[in-house]
Structures are given as structure tokens and as C-alpha cells.
Design a protein around this motif. Sequence first.
Motif, short mmCIF file in Angstrom:
data_model
loop_
_atom_site.label_atom_id
_atom_site.label_comp_id
_atom_site.label_asym_id
_atom_site.label_seq_id
_atom_site.Cartn_x
_atom_site.Cartn_y
_atom_site.Cartn_z
N HIS A 69 0.79 -1.25 -0.07
CA HIS A 69 -0.04 0.05 -0.13
C HIS A 69 0.87 1.13 0.01
CE1 HIS A 69 -3.43 -2.56 0.31
NE2 HIS A 69 -3.55 -2.71 1.49
N GLN A 70 2.17 1.20 0.55
CA GLN A 70 2.81 2.41 0.62
C GLN A 70 3.34 2.84 -0.88
OE1 GLN A 70 6.17 1.46 3.39
NE2 GLN A 70 4.85 1.82 5.00
N HIS A 71 3.31 1.85 -1.53
CA HIS A 71 3.65 2.18 -3.26
C HIS A 71 2.68 3.36 -3.81
CE1 HIS A 71 6.04 -1.96 -3.97
NE2 HIS A 71 6.60 -1.09 -2.95
N GLU A 72 1.47 3.07 -3.14
CA GLU A 72 0.46 4.01 -3.68
C GLU A 72 0.75 5.30 -3.46
OE1 GLU A 72 -3.15 2.71 -2.24
OE2 GLU A 72 -2.94 0.58 -3.06
N LEU A 73 1.49 5.86 -2.40
CA LEU A 73 1.75 7.01 -1.44
C LEU A 73 2.74 7.84 -2.73
CD1 LEU A 73 2.33 6.24 2.07
CD2 LEU A 73 0.28 6.90 1.04
N PHE A 74 3.46 7.16 -3.28
CA PHE A 74 4.85 8.01 -4.31
C PHE A 74 4.26 7.79 -5.55
CE2 PHE A 74 6.59 4.39 -2.12
CZ PHE A 74 7.05 3.74 -3.23
N GLN A 75 3.52 6.83 -6.02
CA GLN A 75 3.33 6.63 -7.36
C GLN A 75 3.19 7.67 -8.40
OE1 GLN A 75 4.16 3.56 -8.73
NE2 GLN A 75 3.72 4.51 -10.58
N ALA A 76 1.99 8.65 -7.86
CA ALA A 76 1.77 9.71 -8.68
C ALA A 76 2.87 10.74 -8.72
CB ALA A 76 0.47 10.56 -8.19
N GLY A 77 3.80 10.97 -7.81
CA GLY A 77 4.84 11.69 -7.80
C GLY A 77 5.84 11.22 -8.94
N LEU A 78 6.08 9.90 -8.77
CA LEU A 78 7.23 9.19 -9.54
C LEU A 78 6.74 9.48 -11.34
CD1 LEU A 78 8.04 6.08 -8.10
CD2 LEU A 78 9.54 7.91 -8.80
N THR A 79 5.49 9.17 -11.32
CA THR A 79 4.94 9.27 -12.66
C THR A 79 5.04 10.73 -13.45
OG1 THR A 79 3.31 7.49 -12.53
CG2 THR A 79 2.83 8.90 -14.37
N ASN A 80 4.81 11.63 -12.30
CA ASN A 80 4.86 13.10 -12.97
C ASN A 80 6.65 13.46 -13.10
OD1 ASN A 80 2.23 13.60 -12.42
ND2 ASN A 80 2.46 14.55 -10.57
N LEU A 81 7.26 12.91 -12.29
CA LEU A 81 8.54 12.84 -12.68
C LEU A 81 9.03 12.31 -13.80
CD1 LEU A 81 11.52 14.37 -11.64
CD2 LEU A 81 11.97 12.11 -10.37
N ASP A 108 10.26 16.76 -4.46
CA ASP A 108 9.81 17.15 -3.19
C ASP A 108 8.38 16.41 -2.71
OD1 ASP A 108 12.10 18.56 -2.56
OD2 ASP A 108 11.22 20.16 -2.29
N SER A 109 7.52 16.37 -3.67
CA SER A 109 6.17 16.06 -3.54
C SER A 109 5.96 14.35 -2.97
CB SER A 109 5.43 16.13 -4.76
OG SER A 109 5.56 15.33 -5.66
N PHE A 110 7.13 13.76 -3.44
CA PHE A 110 6.99 12.37 -3.08
C PHE A 110 8.43 11.76 -2.33
CE2 PHE A 110 9.13 12.43 -7.07
CZ PHE A 110 10.02 11.31 -6.96
N SER A 111 9.29 12.34 -2.29
CA SER A 111 10.61 11.71 -1.84
C SER A 111 10.59 11.29 -0.49
CB SER A 111 11.74 12.75 -2.15
OG SER A 111 11.57 13.97 -1.60
N GLU A 112 9.75 11.93 0.32
CA GLU A 112 9.74 11.59 1.85
C GLU A 112 8.90 10.31 1.83
OE1 GLU A 112 10.92 12.75 4.59
OE2 GLU A 112 11.73 14.76 4.11
N ASP A 113 7.98 10.17 1.21
CA ASP A 113 7.02 8.91 1.10
C ASP A 113 7.77 7.61 0.50
OD1 ASP A 113 4.84 10.01 2.36
OD2 ASP A 113 3.83 10.67 0.56
N LEU A 114 8.62 8.11 -0.72
CA LEU A 114 9.30 7.14 -1.06
C LEU A 114 10.54 6.49 -0.15
CD1 LEU A 114 10.55 5.14 -3.55
CD2 LEU A 114 11.87 7.39 -4.15
N THR A 115 11.38 7.22 0.30
CA THR A 115 12.36 6.91 1.14
C THR A 115 12.01 6.43 2.57
OG1 THR A 115 12.41 9.30 1.85
CG2 THR A 115 14.02 8.64 0.39
#
Length: 253
Positions: free
Chosen positions: A116-128, A153-160
Amino acid sequence: MTTKSSPTPWVDGPFSLIETPSVKIKSDHFYLKAASEMTHAHNVLIRSLNAILRQGPHIPTSTDPKYCAKDVTDFLNYVRCWVQMVHHHHWVEEEFIFPEMDKFSGKPGLMDEPRHQHELFQAGLTNLESYSINTKPEKFEWKGAQGMEHIIDSFSEDLTGHLYGEIEVLLTLSDLDSEEFKKTWLKAETIAKQSGNLKLLACGEDFPPFPWFMPYLAHYAFAVRNGSWRFNPCDFWGKPRPLAFVNNNASED
């Protein structure tokens, strides 16, 4: 951007690396090997992200007298490769590792939290990824509301946070059958190699393990014609090297 601090000037920051569990824990159970190998994989992703964050501010944009379209193009391609490497890593987890662990453990939902954590940063990765593919060199910006830093910045905290946390989850699995754990892991490595690519080899911690000749093949087949490799913090044999862009000074390929 709030990040983990690092006293080193290289790529052990701004996001801190994960300590390899086997350094402190001693066990013959495969859960420890799995956690340690996954740590290596995650540190590859973190180091490459740090390389982007350390060099991005120093890529001259179109208004800078030192601007060079090829520098920007190569950097954008490096970022795209990193995003695709993250996507591939998580695809292997979602499509094989997590479901198989659910099956052999007899505990449905065992890996639901990291999934489920993958969902937190998926949109940001796609935008990048979209930014790295579609941005013209003359339109590249690091700062600002439309810049690359803002997207990261929009997803890096969730990813790491996920990369750190997944290791902790693996370290709780010592009650699972060690041999079944090993079988699942080896199958996952095979699938990853068959479906993967050679986007980045960062700092000697490649996952899954490549055949001994692969770094040499990748170096001679791709590196000499691909300027994006100069942004990698290590050479193809895993040796650290100076970052290509710091303080607006570019190093040679």
C-alpha cells in the motif's frame, strides 16, 4: 525539503542510507539475507536519488551563460532511467515477491503495508517521469513551482520512508520457513533479471546480482555513447567517483 542529514559531501545524503542488517545481526535464517539484499537494492535507489538532488541545482538552465542543451538532455535521461528503475523494482515486488510471500507463509496480507505504501509516491514518480521525457532542454528548471525539485519534493519523503520501512518489515519475518523464503527470493531474482534492464549500477550494490561480465558489457556497449552515465555517483564497477555537476562545474565524461 526536509531530509535526513548527512555529514558527507558525496551521495550518502541528503537522504541517509540504510545500514545493512547483517552487519549487526547474525543468523543463518534466510530472512536476514533477504533483508540485507533488499537493503542493497534500496541504497542503490537512495544514492541515485541523492545524486539527482545534489547535481540538479547546478545544471545550467537556458538563461545561464554556461547553459548546454546536451547537459540538460543527459540529466533528464538520467532521471528518467532512475524512475524506471524504481518502477521495475516495485513491479517485481508487487507482481511476485509479495504474493508469493503471502502464499508460502500462510498469512494473507502479510506484505499489505509495504504494498500500500507504493501508492503514496506512485503519482509523484509518474509526474517526474513525464517531466523527464517531455521537457525540452531550454524549458528545464530546477527551482520554482514548475521545476523538477518541486516534483521530487512531492514524493521523496514517502518514497524513502517506504524504503526504510520495508527493511524493518523483512526483519520481523524470522518465524517464516527459511527454505521457502529462499526459494521465493531466488525466483524473484530470476524474474527481475529476465524483465529488467541495465539502467543504473550504483555503488557496487546491484540487485539482483548480475553475471560477472555484465558491468563490462554495459560499459563498453552503452557508456561510451551515453552522456547520462556521467551523472551516476559510481562507475560501472561500483567505485565512487566525483559528481559531474557541483557548483556549476562539469567534469569530463
